[in-house]
Design a protein around this motif. Structure first.
Motif, PDB file in Angstrom:
ATOM      1  N   LEU A 501     -32.499  30.068  32.748  1.00  0.00           N
ATOM      2  CA  LEU A 501     -30.926  30.346  32.833  1.00  0.00           C
ATOM      3  C   LEU A 501     -30.628  31.675  33.728  1.00  0.00           C
ATOM      4  O   LEU A 501     -29.655  32.429  34.679  1.00  0.00           O
ATOM      5  CB  LEU A 501     -31.245  30.890  31.400  1.00  0.00           C
ATOM      6  CG  LEU A 501     -29.683  31.767  30.796  1.00  0.00           C
ATOM      7  CD1 LEU A 501     -28.302  31.406  30.914  1.00  0.00           C
ATOM      8  CD2 LEU A 501     -29.861  32.485  29.724  1.00  0.00           C
ATOM      9  N   ASP A 502     -31.872  32.641  33.841  1.00  0.00           N
ATOM     10  CA  ASP A 502     -31.707  33.776  34.703  1.00  0.00           C
ATOM     11  C   ASP A 502     -31.817  33.149  35.982  1.00  0.00           C
ATOM     12  O   ASP A 502     -30.623  33.921  36.502  1.00  0.00           O
ATOM     13  CB  ASP A 502     -33.087  34.127  34.974  1.00  0.00           C
ATOM     14  CG  ASP A 502     -33.608  35.096  32.847  1.00  0.00           C
ATOM     15  OD1 ASP A 502     -32.978  35.108  32.727  1.00  0.00           O
ATOM     16  OD2 ASP A 502     -34.725  35.393  32.510  1.00  0.00           O
ATOM     17  N   LYS A 507     -28.591  33.223  40.821  1.00  0.00           N
ATOM     18  CA  LYS A 507     -27.301  32.863  41.603  1.00  0.00           C
ATOM     19  C   LYS A 507     -25.788  33.235  42.263  1.00  0.00           C
ATOM     20  O   LYS A 507     -25.548  32.929  42.733  1.00  0.00           O
ATOM     21  CB  LYS A 507     -28.065  31.348  41.714  1.00  0.00           C
ATOM     22  CG  LYS A 507     -29.475  31.209  41.743  1.00  0.00           C
ATOM     23  CD  LYS A 507     -29.504  31.186  43.845  1.00  0.00           C
ATOM     24  CE  LYS A 507     -31.007  30.361  43.770  1.00  0.00           C
ATOM     25  NZ  LYS A 507     -31.243  30.554  45.725  1.00  0.00           N
ATOM     26  N   GLY A 508     -25.241  32.919  40.521  1.00  0.00           N
ATOM     27  CA  GLY A 508     -24.228  32.935  40.403  1.00  0.00           C
ATOM     28  C   GLY A 508     -23.617  34.705  40.889  1.00  0.00           C
ATOM     29  O   GLY A 508     -23.033  34.691  41.847  1.00  0.00           O
ATOM     30  N   ASN A 509     -24.667  35.487  40.873  1.00  0.00           N
ATOM     31  CA  ASN A 509     -24.040  37.155  40.919  1.00  0.00           C
ATOM     32  C   ASN A 509     -23.974  37.202  41.992  1.00  0.00           C
ATOM     33  O   ASN A 509     -23.197  38.076  43.013  1.00  0.00           O
ATOM     34  CB  ASN A 509     -24.889  37.929  39.803  1.00  0.00           C
ATOM     35  CG  ASN A 509     -24.615  38.289  38.813  1.00  0.00           C
ATOM     36  OD1 ASN A 509     -23.645  37.244  38.402  1.00  0.00           O
ATOM     37  ND2 ASN A 509     -25.377  38.476  38.300  1.00  0.00           N
ATOM     38  N   TYR A 524     -22.928  30.106  37.528  1.00  0.00           N
ATOM     39  CA  TYR A 524     -21.944  29.775  36.509  1.00  0.00           C
ATOM     40  C   TYR A 524     -22.000  28.982  35.372  1.00  0.00           C
ATOM     41  O   TYR A 524     -22.308  29.393  34.185  1.00  0.00           O
ATOM     42  CB  TYR A 524     -20.295  30.807  36.598  1.00  0.00           C
ATOM     43  CG  TYR A 524     -21.341  32.780  36.815  1.00  0.00           C
ATOM     44  CD1 TYR A 524     -22.287  33.207  36.907  1.00  0.00           C
ATOM     45  CD2 TYR A 524     -19.820  32.499  38.118  1.00  0.00           C
ATOM     46  CE1 TYR A 524     -22.909  34.797  37.585  1.00  0.00           C
ATOM     47  CE2 TYR A 524     -20.174  34.032  38.326  1.00  0.00           C
ATOM     48  CZ  TYR A 524     -21.043  34.937  38.570  1.00  0.00           C
ATOM     49  OH  TYR A 524     -21.579  36.028  38.533  1.00  0.00           O
ATOM     50  N   SER A 525     -21.619  27.654  35.817  1.00  0.00           N
ATOM     51  CA  SER A 525     -21.072  26.662  34.677  1.00  0.00           C
ATOM     52  C   SER A 525     -22.779  26.300  34.611  1.00  0.00           C
ATOM     53  O   SER A 525     -22.799  25.928  33.383  1.00  0.00           O
ATOM     54  CB  SER A 525     -20.839  25.600  35.990  1.00  0.00           C
ATOM     55  OG  SER A 525     -18.677  26.135  36.090  1.00  0.00           O
ATOM     56  N   GLU A 526     -24.016  26.199  34.986  1.00  0.00           N
ATOM     57  CA  GLU A 526     -24.645  25.696  35.300  1.00  0.00           C
ATOM     58  C   GLU A 526     -25.241  26.760  33.927  1.00  0.00           C
ATOM     59  O   GLU A 526     -25.721  26.417  32.655  1.00  0.00           O
ATOM     60  CB  GLU A 526     -25.394  26.019  36.268  1.00  0.00           C
ATOM     61  CG  GLU A 526     -27.412  25.235  36.165  1.00  0.00           C
ATOM     62  CD  GLU A 526     -27.207  24.107  35.811  1.00  0.00           C
ATOM     63  OE1 GLU A 526     -28.590  23.616  34.778  1.00  0.00           O
ATOM     64  OE2 GLU A 526     -26.505  23.110  36.179  1.00  0.00           O
ATOM     65  N   ALA A 527     -25.232  28.119  33.984  1.00  0.00           N
ATOM     66  CA  ALA A 527     -25.885  28.997  32.755  1.00  0.00           C
ATOM     67  C   ALA A 527     -25.535  28.675  31.578  1.00  0.00           C
ATOM     68  O   ALA A 527     -25.473  28.574  30.821  1.00  0.00           O
ATOM     69  CB  ALA A 527     -24.429  30.779  33.666  1.00  0.00           C
ATOM     70  N   ILE A 528     -23.848  28.534  31.748  1.00  0.00           N
ATOM     71  CA  ILE A 528     -22.556  28.237  30.463  1.00  0.00           C
ATOM     72  C   ILE A 528     -23.338  27.024  29.647  1.00  0.00           C
ATOM     73  O   ILE A 528     -23.832  26.941  28.594  1.00  0.00           O
ATOM     74  CB  ILE A 528     -20.771  27.908  30.590  1.00  0.00           C
ATOM     75  CG1 ILE A 528     -20.379  29.341  30.820  1.00  0.00           C
ATOM     76  CG2 ILE A 528     -20.334  27.257  29.475  1.00  0.00           C
ATOM     77  CD1 ILE A 528     -19.198  29.531  31.740  1.00  0.00           C
ATOM     78  N   LYS A 529     -23.467  26.173  30.700  1.00  0.00           N
ATOM     79  CA  LYS A 529     -24.679  25.164  30.304  1.00  0.00           C
ATOM     80  C   LYS A 529     -25.567  24.822  29.184  1.00  0.00           C
ATOM     81  O   LYS A 529     -25.809  24.029  28.442  1.00  0.00           O
ATOM     82  CB  LYS A 529     -24.548  23.808  30.995  1.00  0.00           C
ATOM     83  CG  LYS A 529     -24.847  22.232  31.427  1.00  0.00           C
ATOM     84  CD  LYS A 529     -24.834  21.142  32.020  1.00  0.00           C
ATOM     85  CE  LYS A 529     -25.515  19.929  31.605  1.00  0.00           C
ATOM     86  NZ  LYS A 529     -25.928  19.245  32.937  1.00  0.00           N
ATOM     87  N   THR A 536     -20.124  36.980  28.779  1.00  0.00           N
ATOM     88  CA  THR A 536     -20.299  37.780  29.831  1.00  0.00           C
ATOM     89  C   THR A 536     -20.016  35.888  31.343  1.00  0.00           C
ATOM     90  O   THR A 536     -19.282  36.184  31.993  1.00  0.00           O
ATOM     91  CB  THR A 536     -21.954  38.205  30.357  1.00  0.00           C
ATOM     92  OG1 THR A 536     -21.548  39.352  29.376  1.00  0.00           O
ATOM     93  CG2 THR A 536     -21.560  38.238  31.362  1.00  0.00           C
ATOM     94  N   TYR A 537     -20.686  34.921  30.451  1.00  0.00           N
ATOM     95  CA  TYR A 537     -21.341  33.616  31.751  1.00  0.00           C
ATOM     96  C   TYR A 537     -20.231  33.814  31.570  1.00  0.00           C
ATOM     97  O   TYR A 537     -19.241  33.728  33.007  1.00  0.00           O
ATOM     98  CB  TYR A 537     -21.776  33.134  31.019  1.00  0.00           C
ATOM     99  CG  TYR A 537     -23.171  33.472  30.585  1.00  0.00           C
ATOM    100  CD1 TYR A 537     -24.443  34.583  31.492  1.00  0.00           C
ATOM    101  CD2 TYR A 537     -23.946  32.522  29.857  1.00  0.00           C
ATOM    102  CE1 TYR A 537     -25.024  34.958  30.478  1.00  0.00           C
ATOM    103  CE2 TYR A 537     -25.941  32.712  29.484  1.00  0.00           C
ATOM    104  CZ  TYR A 537     -26.434  33.899  30.290  1.00  0.00           C
ATOM    105  OH  TYR A 537     -27.048  34.598  29.963  1.00  0.00           O
ATOM    106  N   TYR A 538     -18.672  33.305  31.158  1.00  0.00           N
ATOM    107  CA  TYR A 538     -17.203  32.601  30.845  1.00  0.00           C
ATOM    108  C   TYR A 538     -16.718  33.654  31.394  1.00  0.00           C
ATOM    109  O   TYR A 538     -16.171  33.583  32.310  1.00  0.00           O
ATOM    110  CB  TYR A 538     -17.030  32.393  29.477  1.00  0.00           C
ATOM    111  CG  TYR A 538     -17.643  31.110  28.477  1.00  0.00           C
ATOM    112  CD1 TYR A 538     -17.032  30.326  28.705  1.00  0.00           C
ATOM    113  CD2 TYR A 538     -18.247  31.579  27.709  1.00  0.00           C
ATOM    114  CE1 TYR A 538     -17.482  28.599  28.291  1.00  0.00           C
ATOM    115  CE2 TYR A 538     -18.823  30.503  27.535  1.00  0.00           C
ATOM    116  CZ  TYR A 538     -18.504  28.973  27.295  1.00  0.00           C
ATOM    117  OH  TYR A 538     -19.377  28.263  26.929  1.00  0.00           O
ATOM    118  N   CYS A 539     -16.826  35.221  31.453  1.00  0.00           N
ATOM    119  CA  CYS A 539     -16.352  36.480  31.793  1.00  0.00           C
ATOM    120  C   CYS A 539     -15.935  36.111  33.501  1.00  0.00           C
ATOM    121  O   CYS A 539     -15.193  36.586  34.315  1.00  0.00           O
ATOM    122  CB  CYS A 539     -16.087  37.576  31.428  1.00  0.00           C
ATOM    123  SG  CYS A 539     -15.404  38.852  31.194  1.00  0.00           S
TER     124      CYS A 539
END
Length: 617
Positions: A501-502, A507-509, A524-529, A536-539
């Motif tokens: 997750l981290d 990586k997304g940021n 971010y899609s991976e984090a949401i998964k 925050t991830y969706y935002c």
């Protein structure tokens, strides 16, 4: 006995008296029959779906004797919008005041005569928006034609009665006119084919003008064969072997305005052309960016006041130029009559007429320059074998008597789509593709100015395959979200399930800061998964979607974020941005107001709310 009877008795043997009596009786019968006929149209409104203003019959010209071939339109019946002249009849222009102040036409419109010469029979004039100044199809004087597909919803206009007469199978085809979508919109809402030819390709002699630079004669049909046959007659084309299209170009940013998922439309068209020879897989284009680079005169109309990125603003600018051009030419055509007669209009039409009469002639040369550049830009893009694919309409049909605010947003989104063909003078067709959410939907094909035969041949070639695939899609489960979005660039190429997750967030940021929007969405899609309960991830993913121009996806992510965190200011701001870009001004304004409640000093929300308040008013 009365004096009249005594007079008749006295002159009973006088033949002149009986001639007078006979003529009088015939006159009474004719008048009674005419009145009864008009009453029947009104009384049986549901039988003819309130499509007609006036019923009559114009028989075709005599057929040539054998062995000559039958006329191409022999046996077909058609209706005409109340904007075409017919000798001996008043052209009403959809307005009782216009009809009251004008006499009978001395000649019949060229296009009507052409259809009669080719074997078709005209059976009457149809209801339209007053002075062709509307796109809903509503008329307070003659009633609104009933949409056969959705009776409680508008049929679309201004050629509403013509579209309804075809959809209800009252005629085989019908004539309308298209200025800013006045054929394409009702065709889509009524689930039939509608064709707008290249500007100037079909004679407008004997047709009342709304805006000459934008006006075209158009036609409706239920089948591609009749659409094609009518086109060949009106365009006076040579019958040669059909030529198939080889390039379909999806305007991905334009599809963001549509209520129908682009993926569904792309799937239907891709599957349809798989079975046909001569077609390449569809290409993808950011049409707004293309126009911005090829139509430099639009820069003077481009909105620069917004601090938030608005990827559809160039298309809104094109739409505003179209509307200004229509108003200016309408004023030139009809200002004198309006000021002298002071006609009574319906509410929506009254507002548009007032705006037209009040317009000044500032920047008129620039408006015409935009039109010239648009035509050249489309010619360069499409060349000899290209077809631009866009939604026929952005919204589903409004319910009858919809409140003005929502009707204004509907009008704005419709005009953005209509401006592409209207401002370039290109030929355009609306093709029904079944239903979505119980509403009729259509796709629109646009080809370069003068490519009418090419476009009509393409429709004839593709239609059956498109309908087959649309039926399959309607009866199957919804297509999964494969993240194939804006401009066809985003894939799962960066999707790696091995991230923690981290790591995914980091990586997304990093990708976002590096302006690698596709990668950012993937991470971010991976984090949401991994954790789908963090707002925050969706935002964050919504922010990346906004940069990509994927406004519908951004709106969905922000709504999810808000459901998880009611105080997420960024989610309200980003959803407001997405909705404003999609021309949903009232909903966007509510989001910015909510952000201000949470953060009263937020400058972005404050400026946006003021801007939208002005737009809505």
């Amino acid at each position: 006995m009365s004096k009249s009877l005594n007079l008749i008795k006295t002159n009973a043997l006088n033949p002149k008296v009986w001639v007078v009596i006979g003529v009088s009786v015939v006159g009474i019968v004719v008048v009674a029959e005419t009145l009864g006929r008009r009453r029947k149209v009104k009384a049986d409104g549901r039988v003819d779906f309130c499509a007609f203003i006036e019923r009559f019959e114009l028989l075709p010209f005599p057929q040539p004797p054998p062995p000559a071939a039958r006329q191409p339109l022999s046996g077909l019946k058609f209706a005409i919008k109340d904007i075409f002249d017919v000798k001996g009849y008043i052209t009403g222009f959809g307005s009782p005041d216009w009809g009251r102040t004008h006499g009978e036409s001395e000649k019949t419109a060229v296009v009507v005569t052409l259809l009669l010469k080719n074997g078709a029979t005209c059976v009457g004039k149809t209801v339209m928006d007053e002075l062709a100044f509307g796109i809903t199809g509503e008329n307070k004087h003659y009633g609104t034609p009933i949409n056969p597909k959705m009776p409680s919803h508008i049929p679309g206009g201004s050629s509403s009665g013509s579209a309804v007469s075809v959809a209800a199978e009252l005629v085989d085809f019908a004539l309308g006119t298209d200025t800013i979508g006045c054929v394409i919109i009702p065709a889509s809402f009524c689930g039939i084919l509608g064709y707008r030819p290249s500007h100037g390709a079909v004679s407008m002699i004997g047709v009342l003008p709304n805006s000459q630079t934008l006006d075209t004669v158009g036609w409706f049909a239920r089948t591609p064969s009749i659409l094609h046959r009518v086109g060949h007659v009106l365009l006076q084309l040579n019958a040669v072997e059909p030529r198939r299209a080889s390039r379909l170009i999806f305007a991905d940013d334009v599809f963001q305005l549509s209520k129908v998922p682009k993926l569904k439309t792309l799937h239907v068209i891709s599957k349809a052309i798989e079975r046909l020879s001569g077609y390449k897989p569809p290409n993808h284009l950011n049409f707004g960016q293309y126009i911005a680079s090829r139509v430099p005169s639009l820069k003077g109309f481009h909105e620069k006041s917004t601090n938030l990125e608005n990827r559809t603003s160039i298309l809104k600018a094109l739409s505003s130029v179209m509307i200004s051009l229509q108003r200016y030419e309408f004023k030139t055509n009809h200002e004198e009559w309006i000021k002298s007669v002071k006609p009574r209009f319906g509410p929506g039409v009254s507002d548009r007429v007032l705006q037209a009469i009040s317009i000044t002639n500032d920047n008129m040369k620039l408006l015409y320059k935009v039109r010239t550049e648009m035509r050249a830009a489309l010619r360069s893009l499409l060349k000899d074998d290209g077809i631009l694919v866009i939604p026929a309409v952005a919204d589903h049909p409004l319910k009858l008597n919809t409140k003005k605010g929502y009707s204004t947003e509907f009008h704005s989104r419709a005009c953005v789509l209509s401006s592409i063909a209207s401002m370039s003078g290109c030929c355009q067709v609306a093709i029904p593709l079944g239903k979505h959410d119980q509403h009729p939907i259509s796709i629109s094909f646009i080809s370069y100015h003068g490519a009418d035969k090419f476009l009509l041949d393409t429709v004839l070639d593709m239609y059956d395959s498109l309908q087959e695939q649309a039926n399959i899609a309607s009866n199957s489960v919804p297509l999964p979200d494969t993240n194939v979005v804006f401009m066809g660039t985003f894939t799962n190429a960066y999707h790696l399930s091995c991230w923690t997750l981290d790591q995914a967030i980091a990586k997304g940021n990093a990708a976002f800061k590096g302006r690698q929007w596709n990668k950012a969405v993937s991470y971010y899609s991976e984090a949401i998964k991994i954790n789908g309960t963090n707002a925050t991830y969706y935002c964050n993913r919504a922010a990346a979607y906004l940069e990509l121009g994927c406004f519908q996806q951004a709106e969905e992510d922000c709504s999810k974020a808000i459901s998880l965190d009611k105080k997420n200011v960024k989610a309200y701001l980003r959803r407001g941005t997405a909705k404003e870009t999609l021309l949903c001004y009232k909903e966007a304004s509510q989001d910015f107001k909510h952000a201000l409640v949470l953060e009263p000093q937020n400058k972005v929300a404050n400026l946006a709310e003021k801007r939208l308040r002005k737009l809505v008013s």
